[in-house]
Motif scaffolding. Sequence first.
Motif, PDB file in Angstrom:
ATOM      1  N   ASN A 150      -4.672  -7.545   3.318  1.00  0.00           N
ATOM      2  CA  ASN A 150      -4.801  -8.196   1.946  1.00  0.00           C
ATOM      3  C   ASN A 150      -3.818  -9.155   1.380  1.00  0.00           C
ATOM      4  OD1 ASN A 150      -6.772  -5.863   1.252  1.00  0.00           O
ATOM      5  ND2 ASN A 150      -4.947  -4.409   0.777  1.00  0.00           N
ATOM      6  N   ILE A 167      -3.496  -2.873   6.656  1.00  0.00           N
ATOM      7  CA  ILE A 167      -3.988  -2.928   5.487  1.00  0.00           C
ATOM      8  C   ILE A 167      -3.274  -3.744   4.721  1.00  0.00           C
ATOM      9  CG2 ILE A 167      -4.370  -1.565   3.123  1.00  0.00           C
ATOM     10  CD1 ILE A 167      -5.176   0.964   5.010  1.00  0.00           C
ATOM     11  N   GLU A 168      -2.027  -3.563   4.590  1.00  0.00           N
ATOM     12  CA  GLU A 168      -1.331  -4.818   3.805  1.00  0.00           C
ATOM     13  C   GLU A 168      -1.278  -5.874   4.216  1.00  0.00           C
ATOM     14  OE1 GLU A 168       2.402  -1.643   2.568  1.00  0.00           O
ATOM     15  OE2 GLU A 168       2.442  -2.779   4.242  1.00  0.00           O
ATOM     16  N   GLN A 208      -4.819   6.737  -6.262  1.00  0.00           N
ATOM     17  CA  GLN A 208      -4.985   6.870  -4.770  1.00  0.00           C
ATOM     18  C   GLN A 208      -4.628   8.182  -4.031  1.00  0.00           C
ATOM     19  OE1 GLN A 208      -2.804   3.763  -2.933  1.00  0.00           O
ATOM     20  NE2 GLN A 208      -3.695   3.656  -1.077  1.00  0.00           N
ATOM     21  N   SER A 227      -6.760  -4.235  -2.537  1.00  0.00           N
ATOM     22  CA  SER A 227      -6.990  -2.757  -2.623  1.00  0.00           C
ATOM     23  C   SER A 227      -7.592  -2.609  -3.865  1.00  0.00           C
ATOM     24  CB  SER A 227      -5.350  -2.118  -2.468  1.00  0.00           C
ATOM     25  OG  SER A 227      -5.797  -0.722  -2.840  1.00  0.00           O
ATOM     26  N   ARG A 282      -8.952   1.012   0.179  1.00  0.00           N
ATOM     27  CA  ARG A 282      -7.669   0.397   0.442  1.00  0.00           C
ATOM     28  C   ARG A 282      -7.638  -1.042   0.860  1.00  0.00           C
ATOM     29  NH1 ARG A 282      -4.956   4.350   4.426  1.00  0.00           N
ATOM     30  NH2 ARG A 282      -2.752   3.256   4.070  1.00  0.00           N
ATOM     31  N   SER A 283      -8.854  -1.671   1.139  1.00  0.00           N
ATOM     32  CA  SER A 283      -8.956  -3.473   1.680  1.00  0.00           C
ATOM     33  C   SER A 283     -10.382  -3.568   1.152  1.00  0.00           C
ATOM     34  CB  SER A 283      -8.239  -3.410   2.750  1.00  0.00           C
ATOM     35  OG  SER A 283      -8.335  -4.834   3.132  1.00  0.00           O
ATOM     36  N   ASP A 313       0.791  -1.315   0.330  1.00  0.00           N
ATOM     37  CA  ASP A 313      -0.131   0.034  -0.071  1.00  0.00           C
ATOM     38  C   ASP A 313       0.736   1.047  -0.017  1.00  0.00           C
ATOM     39  OD1 ASP A 313      -2.751   0.968   0.431  1.00  0.00           O
ATOM     40  OD2 ASP A 313      -1.267   2.123   1.981  1.00  0.00           O
TER      41      ASP A 313
END
Length: 506
Positions: A111, A107-108, A473, A441, A430-431, A59
């Motif tokens: 995902n 967030i990463e 983004q 994302s 973002r997710s 991200d």
Amino acid sequence: MKLKLLLILQCALLLNACASLTPQSNKQYIEQYPDKESQSCADFFTKLEQTISIASVIDSEAARIKAFPYLRVNRFLSDFRNEPMDTTSFNTWVDRMQVLAEEGWQIELSNLPALERKKLSLHPTTAKMNLNETIHYCSDLLRAVDLDEENERNHFKNIVKVPDEYKTWQRVIGLYPLTALAFRSGIDSWYKETNKVYAQPLENLTVHGELLRYVSSSNNALLSSQEVSQIISESSQSALNIPEPSIVNSHKLFENFAPIFEIDTVTNDDRIGTVELNNDVTPKISTDLANVYRHASYTRIANQVLLQLNYSIWFPARPKTSTFDMLGGDLDGITWRVTLLPNGEPLLFDTIHNCGCYHLFFPTQHATVLNQTSSFEEPAFIPQTLSVPLTDRAVIRIASGSHYIERIYFDNATSSKSKKYKLTESKILRSLEVNNNERHSLFGQDGVIQSSKRGERYLFWPMGIPNPGAMRQWGHHATAFVGRRHFDDARLFEKYFSVISTYNNN
């Protein structure tokens, strides 16, 4: 060997400031720490970064900082780096970068495929904590070691930079000094055509279909400027004087300044909707429910930090007008931004399409326009100045097809035909969940939505913007083809406007 080469290339291209992932540099990074606990945390971050990179779920909303995996930075925070800071201010500054990093990691991780998350959870450091708790714990631990001395803090301030979105090599190959003049001429022509539209009376604007209004689902009464000012003042007590309203007060502000979108609607592509992902992870806009995606940002004028409210809408597409239309394609969107003064009134409004294109400024009575004469920098395009009544909402008139903004006016009228929209946190983009229970994302690792690419990229590349016309983004919106300008530049407005000093007396 192939895996090692892949890791190095991915890091160089996608992580920008990330340390190289070669075994030797990993070992040096880990062994620089004085005790086993710190070394274990450094090893955890190394494996976390490798896993995220290999899985291609980086991200990039906030920029990574070389050798500080537990911190990330945006253009607003980077702007403080050249200022003297006492210990309290410095720690407050770094706190915010740690929050950005932890949000990015979360967030990463969301995902990341479940199997890869499980592997990370077997790291020795996570024995008594979950992954998010481990990230926070190790961030605190390594930060205390890395930034405990003045020379370390000074070095850190020197490197906290965000790369711009322009590629100089593209401009060199594209003979930018020559091609920029041609582009500037085309931009000036678009300004003239847009000014003609704004010169027409509102009632004379062409309507090709049906004018549909989208209004916030909140029915709360509008706040007074004094109430808005109080929220800003009471939330600006940190060492950096950054307004940080509570969740409740933040919602109040977003609801208070939520605009009305008035759209000339001919096809479904003119309807705003909800962002979803197909099973193949390609994005789509469902127009069954209208969502407006909100997030806060900041700008600086002199030593004053001003709160900004951002509202983004998404359309299914900008339909092509012909086979040779280079501007049409899948997905389209607009971001409307309100910049608030300490007295609770807007300083100005500005807007972009979600590609970063068509940046328009709408100053209020509190802003004076500065002289702009450079041939190699786009001026702030101001098609309309506004006198803002505090009893009405901003109405954004949007054209069919192109989705150009044709007028701003103020009204508070609704009707049975008005469609309600829901204010939703933009962070969810973002997710997003996919039907197979995985998450992805909306944006690529470079911050660009590849499926929204436009034909104009073949023509506009000499201006140095990668994939011009594609939706982007936050943090990746270059808003000028001639010159360099970013929508999230902390000092953006200082270049074009001065604030009338008497606003505090209003």
